[in-house]
Design a protein around this motif. Structure first.
Motif, PDB file in Angstrom:
ATOM      1  N   LEU A 159      80.995   8.302  26.253  1.00 24.13           N
ATOM      2  CA  LEU A 159      81.805   9.201  27.073  1.00 24.13           C
ATOM      3  C   LEU A 159      83.086   8.535  27.547  1.00 24.13           C
ATOM      4  O   LEU A 159      84.022   9.221  27.980  1.00 24.13           O
ATOM      5  CB  LEU A 159      80.991   9.683  28.284  1.00 24.13           C
ATOM      6  CG  LEU A 159      79.712  10.461  27.959  1.00 24.13           C
ATOM      7  CD1 LEU A 159      78.976  10.824  29.249  1.00 24.13           C
ATOM      8  CD2 LEU A 159      80.045  11.728  27.164  1.00 24.13           C
ATOM      9  N   ALA A 160      83.112   7.202  27.495  1.00 27.52           N
ATOM     10  CA  ALA A 160      84.303   6.465  27.918  1.00 27.52           C
ATOM     11  C   ALA A 160      84.972   5.775  26.741  1.00 27.52           C
ATOM     12  O   ALA A 160      85.714   4.814  26.910  1.00 27.52           O
ATOM     13  CB  ALA A 160      83.920   5.436  28.982  1.00 27.52           C
ATOM     14  N   GLY A 161      84.685   6.256  25.535  1.00 26.50           N
ATOM     15  CA  GLY A 161      85.304   5.691  24.352  1.00 26.50           C
ATOM     16  C   GLY A 161      84.652   4.431  23.838  1.00 26.50           C
ATOM     17  O   GLY A 161      85.247   3.694  23.050  1.00 26.50           O
ATOM     18  N   GLY A 162      83.432   4.162  24.271  1.00 26.36           N
ATOM     19  CA  GLY A 162      82.727   2.959  23.850  1.00 26.36           C
ATOM     20  C   GLY A 162      81.841   3.189  22.643  1.00 26.36           C
ATOM     21  O   GLY A 162      81.801   4.273  22.064  1.00 26.36           O
ATOM     22  N   GLY A 163      81.088   2.150  22.274  1.00 32.86           N
ATOM     23  CA  GLY A 163      80.244   2.218  21.089  1.00 32.86           C
ATOM     24  C   GLY A 163      78.781   2.352  21.428  1.00 32.86           C
ATOM     25  O   GLY A 163      78.405   2.888  22.465  1.00 32.86           O
ATOM     26  N   GLY A 164      77.944   1.834  20.522  1.00 36.43           N
ATOM     27  CA  GLY A 164      76.510   1.981  20.686  1.00 36.43           C
ATOM     28  C   GLY A 164      76.015   3.292  20.120  1.00 36.43           C
ATOM     29  O   GLY A 164      76.776   4.100  19.564  1.00 36.43           O
ATOM     30  N   LEU A 165      74.718   3.521  20.248  1.00 35.28           N
ATOM     31  CA  LEU A 165      74.104   4.715  19.663  1.00 35.28           C
ATOM     32  C   LEU A 165      74.560   6.014  20.321  1.00 35.28           C
ATOM     33  O   LEU A 165      74.343   7.097  19.772  1.00 35.28           O
ATOM     34  CB  LEU A 165      72.586   4.593  19.738  1.00 35.28           C
ATOM     35  CG  LEU A 165      71.977   3.528  18.811  1.00 35.28           C
ATOM     36  CD1 LEU A 165      70.486   3.375  19.078  1.00 35.28           C
ATOM     37  CD2 LEU A 165      72.225   3.884  17.356  1.00 35.28           C
ATOM     38  N   GLY A 166      75.178   5.927  21.473  1.00 32.25           N
ATOM     39  CA  GLY A 166      75.744   7.116  22.081  1.00 32.25           C
ATOM     40  C   GLY A 166      76.813   7.758  21.217  1.00 32.25           C
ATOM     41  O   GLY A 166      77.087   8.962  21.344  1.00 32.25           O
ATOM     42  N   GLN A 167      77.405   6.973  20.300  1.00 31.77           N
ATOM     43  CA  GLN A 167      78.397   7.513  19.373  1.00 31.77           C
ATOM     44  C   GLN A 167      77.802   8.621  18.507  1.00 31.77           C
ATOM     45  O   GLN A 167      78.464   9.597  18.184  1.00 31.77           O
ATOM     46  CB  GLN A 167      78.923   6.394  18.469  1.00 31.77           C
ATOM     47  CG  GLN A 167      79.891   5.443  19.134  1.00 31.77           C
ATOM     48  CD  GLN A 167      81.316   5.969  19.071  1.00 31.77           C
ATOM     49  OE1 GLN A 167      81.633   6.824  18.255  1.00 31.77           O
ATOM     50  NE2 GLN A 167      82.163   5.449  19.940  1.00 31.77           N
ATOM     51  N   VAL A 168      76.531   8.447  18.128  1.00 31.91           N
ATOM     52  CA  VAL A 168      75.864   9.456  17.302  1.00 31.91           C
ATOM     53  C   VAL A 168      75.772  10.774  18.065  1.00 31.91           C
ATOM     54  O   VAL A 168      76.072  11.852  17.527  1.00 31.91           O
ATOM     55  CB  VAL A 168      74.454   8.977  16.885  1.00 31.91           C
ATOM     56  CG1 VAL A 168      73.731  10.055  16.078  1.00 31.91           C
ATOM     57  CG2 VAL A 168      74.548   7.682  16.080  1.00 31.91           C
ATOM     58  N   VAL A 169      75.395  10.689  19.323  1.00 29.20           N
ATOM     59  CA  VAL A 169      75.270  11.888  20.151  1.00 29.20           C
ATOM     60  C   VAL A 169      76.638  12.512  20.400  1.00 29.20           C
ATOM     61  O   VAL A 169      76.820  13.734  20.272  1.00 29.20           O
ATOM     62  CB  VAL A 169      74.582  11.542  21.490  1.00 29.20           C
ATOM     63  CG1 VAL A 169      74.524  12.772  22.395  1.00 29.20           C
ATOM     64  CG2 VAL A 169      73.186  10.993  21.245  1.00 29.20           C
ATOM     65  N   ALA A 170      77.612  11.674  20.748  1.00 24.55           N
ATOM     66  CA  ALA A 170      78.950  12.192  21.066  1.00 24.55           C
ATOM     67  C   ALA A 170      79.589  12.871  19.865  1.00 24.55           C
ATOM     68  O   ALA A 170      80.189  13.948  19.989  1.00 24.55           O
ATOM     69  CB  ALA A 170      79.837  11.057  21.566  1.00 24.55           C
ATOM     70  N   LEU A 171      79.447  12.265  18.683  1.00 26.17           N
ATOM     71  CA  LEU A 171      80.022  12.867  17.482  1.00 26.17           C
ATOM     72  C   LEU A 171      79.317  14.178  17.145  1.00 26.17           C
ATOM     73  O   LEU A 171      79.967  15.158  16.750  1.00 26.17           O
ATOM     74  CB  LEU A 171      79.910  11.899  16.303  1.00 26.17           C
ATOM     75  CG  LEU A 171      80.544  12.367  14.990  1.00 26.17           C
ATOM     76  CD1 LEU A 171      82.028  12.655  15.184  1.00 26.17           C
ATOM     77  CD2 LEU A 171      80.336  11.332  13.894  1.00 26.17           C
ATOM     78  N   GLY A 172      78.013  14.221  17.332  1.00 22.91           N
ATOM     79  CA  GLY A 172      77.274  15.452  17.087  1.00 22.91           C
ATOM     80  C   GLY A 172      77.701  16.568  18.029  1.00 22.91           C
ATOM     81  O   GLY A 172      77.867  17.718  17.617  1.00 22.91           O
ATOM     82  N   MET A 173      77.910  16.218  19.305  1.00 20.45           N
ATOM     83  CA  MET A 173      78.372  17.222  20.262  1.00 20.45           C
ATOM     84  C   MET A 173      79.775  17.701  19.900  1.00 20.45           C
ATOM     85  O   MET A 173      80.085  18.891  19.986  1.00 20.45           O
ATOM     86  CB  MET A 173      78.372  16.626  21.670  1.00 20.45           C
ATOM     87  CG  MET A 173      76.982  16.347  22.231  1.00 20.45           C
ATOM     88  SD  MET A 173      76.032  17.853  22.556  1.00 20.45           S
ATOM     89  CE  MET A 173      76.956  18.539  23.919  1.00 20.45           C
ATOM     90  N   GLY A 174      80.643  16.762  19.503  1.00 17.58           N
ATOM     91  CA  GLY A 174      82.017  17.121  19.186  1.00 17.58           C
ATOM     92  C   GLY A 174      82.134  18.016  17.969  1.00 17.58           C
ATOM     93  O   GLY A 174      83.059  18.840  17.893  1.00 17.58           O
ATOM     94  N   THR A 175      81.215  17.871  17.023  1.00 10.36           N
ATOM     95  CA  THR A 175      81.259  18.678  15.797  1.00 10.36           C
ATOM     96  C   THR A 175      80.235  19.811  15.815  1.00 10.36           C
ATOM     97  O   THR A 175      80.067  20.509  14.805  1.00 10.36           O
ATOM     98  CB  THR A 175      81.003  17.782  14.574  1.00 10.36           C
ATOM     99  OG1 THR A 175      79.740  17.118  14.725  1.00 10.36           O
ATOM    100  CG2 THR A 175      82.101  16.732  14.430  1.00 10.36           C
ATOM    101  N   GLN A 176      79.557  19.971  16.946  1.00 13.21           N
ATOM    102  CA  GLN A 176      78.534  21.011  17.120  1.00 13.21           C
ATOM    103  C   GLN A 176      77.400  20.873  16.094  1.00 13.21           C
ATOM    104  O   GLN A 176      76.830  21.868  15.659  1.00 13.21           O
ATOM    105  CB  GLN A 176      79.163  22.411  17.047  1.00 13.21           C
ATOM    106  CG  GLN A 176      80.136  22.676  18.181  1.00 13.21           C
ATOM    107  CD  GLN A 176      80.666  24.100  18.197  1.00 13.21           C
ATOM    108  OE1 GLN A 176      80.486  24.875  17.268  1.00 13.21           O
ATOM    109  NE2 GLN A 176      81.329  24.461  19.290  1.00 13.21           N
ATOM    110  N   ARG A 177      77.104  19.656  15.729  1.00 15.76           N
ATOM    111  CA  ARG A 177      75.956  19.380  14.862  1.00 15.76           C
ATOM    112  C   ARG A 177      74.809  18.927  15.762  1.00 15.76           C
ATOM    113  O   ARG A 177      74.620  17.736  16.016  1.00 15.76           O
ATOM    114  CB  ARG A 177      76.304  18.299  13.838  1.00 15.76           C
ATOM    115  CG  ARG A 177      77.403  18.707  12.870  1.00 15.76           C
ATOM    116  CD  ARG A 177      77.774  17.570  11.939  1.00 15.76           C
ATOM    117  NE  ARG A 177      78.846  17.958  11.027  1.00 15.76           N
ATOM    118  CZ  ARG A 177      79.455  17.115  10.200  1.00 15.76           C
ATOM    119  NH1 ARG A 177      79.111  15.837  10.174  1.00 15.76           N
ATOM    120  NH2 ARG A 177      80.419  17.562   9.399  1.00 15.76           N
TER     121      ARG A 177
END
Length: 228
Positions: free
Chosen positions: A167-185
């Protein structure tokens, strides 16, 4: 299999998702690195302070105040506050996760040292040991079970908190969740949640083994008898 669950399983079964640069394996390594850094920062502050307060026997109010204050601060709010000060991404999340871990480590160290066998403590003092030797050679070894339990709990909590880095532009497995939310996947969102949960279980299991190995056999036997 259709639906969100089917999409999540297809995502997790795609080899490229795991092995490509910036894929799940790379994100997991980054996630664990951030966890180690956050837990290390928290331990460097909380464990010595908790041990010293437990040794002195006069820090219960301080421990309760610090613990309650830290737990009352939402981790996401700390990340956003740090972002307004110019600290973004992994750095902000590591600091916030460290703040989140401090109370558990502080209480574990304090209770562990304070709860050391009074007879052993008195015997050491009777032999003329100075306070620092009583702490290091008697109280801390006896506090190992509670210290290890606090470290185990804190590290698992940090693993579960690190995904907020995305949520603050960082890495880790949260990237998977953030990208999924951003692309509605939303299957990818579910997959990210499952990955974080699985990592928490793996880390907890590994720390449980280390906790058992770090606890002397006599203390393990005493705790087993007390539990029964």
């Amino acid at each position: 299999m259709n639906g969100v669950l089917g999409e999540a399983l297809r995502y997790l079964n795609d080899p490229l998702v795991w092995t490509r640069p910036g894929g799940v394996l790379d994100l997991t390594v980054e996630h664990l690195g951030m966890t180690a850094l956050a837990a290390g920062l928290a331990a460097a502050l909380a464990l010595p302070l908790g041990a010293l307060l437990g040794h002195s026997g006069r820090g219960s109010g301080v421990v309760v105040a610090l613990s309650n204050t830290s737990r009352a601060l939402p981790t996401l709010a700390i990340i956003l506050l740090l972002a307004t000060g110019g600290l973004f991404g992994n750095g902000a999340t590591v600091v916030a996760a460290a703040v989140f871990a401090v109370p558990v480590l502080l209480v574990g160290a304090y209770e562990g040292v304070r709860g050391a066998d009074p007879a052993a403590r008195d015997a050491a003092r009777g032999l003329g040991m100075p306070g620092w030797r009583v702490l290091c050679q008697v109280e801390l070894p006896l506090a190992v079970p509670l210290l290890a339990a606090g470290v185990r709990t804190a590290v698992v909590q940090v693993v579960a908190t690190i995904p907020l880095a995305a949520l603050a532009g960082g890495g880790g497995l949260g990237q998977v969740v953030a990208l999924g939310m951003g692309t509605q996947r939303y299957g990818q969102v579910l997959a990210g949640g499952l990955l974080v949960a699985a990592l928490c279980l793996v880390v907890d299991g590994a720390l449980a083994v280390l906790q058992r190995l770090a606890t002397p056999a006599r203390l393990r036997a005493d705790h087993a008898v007390a539990a029964r």
